[in-house]
Design a protein around this motif. Structure first.
Motif, PDB file in Angstrom:
ATOM      1  N   GLU A  22     -20.827  46.119 119.272  1.00  0.00           N
ATOM      2  CA  GLU A  22     -19.951  46.364 120.461  1.00  0.00           C
ATOM      3  C   GLU A  22     -18.463  45.657 119.987  1.00  0.00           C
ATOM      4  O   GLU A  22     -17.487  46.228 120.315  1.00  0.00           O
ATOM      5  N   LYS A  23     -18.420  44.348 119.509  1.00  0.00           N
ATOM      6  CA  LYS A  23     -17.299  43.513 119.178  1.00  0.00           C
ATOM      7  C   LYS A  23     -16.923  43.221 117.938  1.00  0.00           C
ATOM      8  O   LYS A  23     -15.745  42.917 117.666  1.00  0.00           O
ATOM      9  N   GLY A  24     -17.987  43.858 116.893  1.00  0.00           N
ATOM     10  CA  GLY A  24     -17.358  43.588 115.388  1.00  0.00           C
ATOM     11  C   GLY A  24     -17.535  42.023 115.123  1.00  0.00           C
ATOM     12  O   GLY A  24     -17.578  41.174 116.044  1.00  0.00           O
ATOM     13  N   MET A  25     -17.290  41.827 113.924  1.00  0.00           N
ATOM     14  CA  MET A  25     -17.799  40.615 113.306  1.00  0.00           C
ATOM     15  C   MET A  25     -16.556  39.525 113.886  1.00  0.00           C
ATOM     16  O   MET A  25     -16.980  38.609 114.251  1.00  0.00           O
ATOM     17  N   ALA A  26     -15.390  39.884 113.846  1.00  0.00           N
ATOM     18  CA  ALA A  26     -14.243  38.857 114.331  1.00  0.00           C
ATOM     19  C   ALA A  26     -14.324  38.725 115.696  1.00  0.00           C
ATOM     20  O   ALA A  26     -14.242  37.580 116.327  1.00  0.00           O
ATOM     21  N   GLY A  27     -14.724  39.805 116.399  1.00  0.00           N
ATOM     22  CA  GLY A  27     -14.846  39.752 117.971  1.00  0.00           C
ATOM     23  C   GLY A  27     -16.113  39.050 118.554  1.00  0.00           C
ATOM     24  O   GLY A  27     -16.088  38.344 119.760  1.00  0.00           O
ATOM     25  N   ALA A  28     -17.124  39.032 117.643  1.00  0.00           N
ATOM     26  CA  ALA A  28     -18.333  38.515 118.294  1.00  0.00           C
ATOM     27  C   ALA A  28     -18.398  36.915 118.400  1.00  0.00           C
ATOM     28  O   ALA A  28     -17.870  36.210 117.454  1.00  0.00           O
ATOM     29  N   ARG A  29     -19.081  36.477 119.142  1.00  0.00           N
ATOM     30  CA  ARG A  29     -19.384  34.749 119.435  1.00  0.00           C
ATOM     31  C   ARG A  29     -20.851  34.530 119.101  1.00  0.00           C
ATOM     32  O   ARG A  29     -21.547  35.056 119.936  1.00  0.00           O
ATOM     33  N   MET A  30     -21.045  33.517 118.334  1.00  0.00           N
ATOM     34  CA  MET A  30     -22.679  33.066 118.505  1.00  0.00           C
ATOM     35  C   MET A  30     -23.139  32.794 119.714  1.00  0.00           C
ATOM     36  O   MET A  30     -24.304  32.928 120.088  1.00  0.00           O
ATOM     37  N   GLN A  31     -22.303  31.914 120.585  1.00  0.00           N
ATOM     38  CA  GLN A  31     -22.652  31.588 121.867  1.00  0.00           C
ATOM     39  C   GLN A  31     -22.973  32.712 122.581  1.00  0.00           C
ATOM     40  O   GLN A  31     -24.026  32.750 123.262  1.00  0.00           O
ATOM     41  N   GLU A  32     -22.280  33.907 122.443  1.00  0.00           N
ATOM     42  CA  GLU A  32     -22.710  35.236 123.566  1.00  0.00           C
ATOM     43  C   GLU A  32     -23.823  35.710 122.925  1.00  0.00           C
ATOM     44  O   GLU A  32     -24.544  35.925 123.713  1.00  0.00           O
ATOM     45  N   ILE A  33     -24.146  35.713 121.501  1.00  0.00           N
ATOM     46  CA  ILE A  33     -25.420  36.149 121.012  1.00  0.00           C
ATOM     47  C   ILE A  33     -26.603  35.203 121.441  1.00  0.00           C
ATOM     48  O   ILE A  33     -27.688  35.887 121.929  1.00  0.00           O
ATOM     49  N   ALA A  34     -26.430  34.050 121.552  1.00  0.00           N
ATOM     50  CA  ALA A  34     -27.463  33.031 121.912  1.00  0.00           C
ATOM     51  C   ALA A  34     -27.748  33.184 123.569  1.00  0.00           C
ATOM     52  O   ALA A  34     -28.888  33.492 123.970  1.00  0.00           O
ATOM     53  N   ASP A  35     -26.633  33.654 124.405  1.00  0.00           N
ATOM     54  CA  ASP A  35     -26.838  33.768 125.980  1.00  0.00           C
ATOM     55  C   ASP A  35     -27.621  35.083 125.917  1.00  0.00           C
ATOM     56  O   ASP A  35     -28.773  35.068 126.673  1.00  0.00           O
ATOM     57  N   GLU A  36     -27.263  36.002 125.140  1.00  0.00           N
ATOM     58  CA  GLU A  36     -27.775  37.328 125.297  1.00  0.00           C
ATOM     59  C   GLU A  36     -29.444  37.379 124.865  1.00  0.00           C
ATOM     60  O   GLU A  36     -29.994  37.977 125.551  1.00  0.00           O
ATOM     61  N   ALA A  37     -29.732  36.499 124.055  1.00  0.00           N
ATOM     62  CA  ALA A  37     -31.067  36.143 123.421  1.00  0.00           C
ATOM     63  C   ALA A  37     -31.602  35.419 124.338  1.00  0.00           C
ATOM     64  O   ALA A  37     -33.063  35.280 124.465  1.00  0.00           O
ATOM     65  N   GLY A  38     -31.084  34.827 125.373  1.00  0.00           N
ATOM     66  CA  GLY A  38     -31.680  33.669 126.314  1.00  0.00           C
ATOM     67  C   GLY A  38     -32.247  32.394 125.515  1.00  0.00           C
ATOM     68  O   GLY A  38     -33.217  31.833 125.789  1.00  0.00           O
TER      69      GLY A  38
END
Lengths: 202, 202
Positions: A22-38
């Motif tokens: 959804e956000k691309g490499m540059a726009g993605a944040r590791m924190q957001e991925i972690a949150d999304e994965a719980g």
DNA sequence: GTCTATATTGTGATAGAC
DNA sequence: GTCTATCACAATATAGAC
């Protein structure tokens, strides 16, 4: 549970797909991925070492997901009209489930062409064969004398672009009603093949 | 020089256009914009206060640049065929000069729909009028009974997508030779209108 | 207006306890 | 395997000299 590790690894990948696509490499944040994965941020590194490696796993998945549909187009030996109808129907179907994937691929290939194009070949893409199929249809007299490259790119354009432009078009034409736009896209599974066939038939 | 200030401000905007449009808000770096403009990083803030405000100036420009072409399509009272031919020719011409602009707009609208769509309206976009034109062509019997929305989106798809997909398609079909791909795009100024007209004519 | 230096925050990555 | 705490550096933004 003996598969607990596998589960976490997979949940991370699923979360990464969602955020990166959804956000691309540059726009993605590791924190957001972690949150999304719980889970915690450091687990991302435990399983995938770096943002770059996690991204590459997602990119490979995205390419793999959209190859089968295109490959089917070239292997089947049915008449041109039917081939177009089946391809568009199936392709728009996949797009309804994964609206951002093709633009994600295109966008990221532009960012890092050398490296990401390799991931593309790794996965078994053979473009020359697709073109050859259209050339044969033209020689058999099924369709007009049109560049086979044009037919392929036009077909992909008509399938993919309306999904890329959804946030804009939905506001312009549907008063931002997602359901209305989705129904219009659904309807294109029938109108787009006829549009193409009319355009190229003799 | 009394216009020296204006010059710097404008050079910054030009540099920002180049970097933002190619890399997007998330991928762009203030340092790169400063380098591109040949000035110091802090001057960016002196003139535009923040990355966000500089970005918005670029976004407004991008939208403004691509409106005139679309507006022309709806104001002229020429027959449908000629309208399509003129629009596609001019639009692909603009795209050859600014290949990344439409995808930049689409990509950024998706990132922040609320705020950026306003910039779109501010600038005088009236989509309903365009649709109305196609509806009239259909009622006059010039073309088939096709959704006017489909005609518009199909036309935009066929113009814009090949530019968005250039880095990928160029490798797949042109052995990564940019000149060959550009000539193919140039050639589409003639083939795309005929494709559309064949598809919708009675 | 333009620069250098610096503050401030964001973000990917690692160390180490459990 | 998973967490908390922390590091190191990158990136936006500001202060202040000239």
């Amino acid at each position: 549970m003996s598969y607990r590790e596998k589960d976490t690894e997979n949940e991370i990948l699923e979360a990464a797909k969602k955020v990166f696509i959804e956000k691309g490499m540059a726009g993605a944040r590791m924190q957001e991925i972690a949150d999304e994965a719980g889970i915690n941020k450091s687990l991302l590194h435990y399983y995938y070492r770096s943002k770059d490696k996690l991204f590459l796993a997602v990119f490979r998945f995205a390419v793999l997901q959209f190859l089968p549909g295109i490959q089917e187009m070239l292997t089947s030996n049915i008449p041109f009209d039917e081939k177009i109808r089946r391809f568009v129907y199936r392709y728009i179907d996949i797009l309804l489930e994964n609206p951002f994937v093709p633009m994600f691929i295109i966008q990221e290939i532009q960012r890092d062409p050398e490296r990401l194009f390799n991931a593309f070949l790794e996965v078994g893409m053979r473009p020359a064969q697709i073109i050859q199929q259209f050339r044969e249809a033209s020689e058999k007299g099924e369709i007009k004398d049109i560049n086979p490259e044009d037919i392929l790119v036009n077909t992909l354009s008509l399938c993919i672009f309306p999904f890329a432009a959804q946030p804009l078009m939905q506001r312009l034409f549907c008063e931002n009603d997602e359901q209305v736009y989705k129904e219009w896209l659904e309807n294109r599974k029938k109108t787009v093949p006829e549009f193409i066939i009319n355009a190229v038939k003799k």
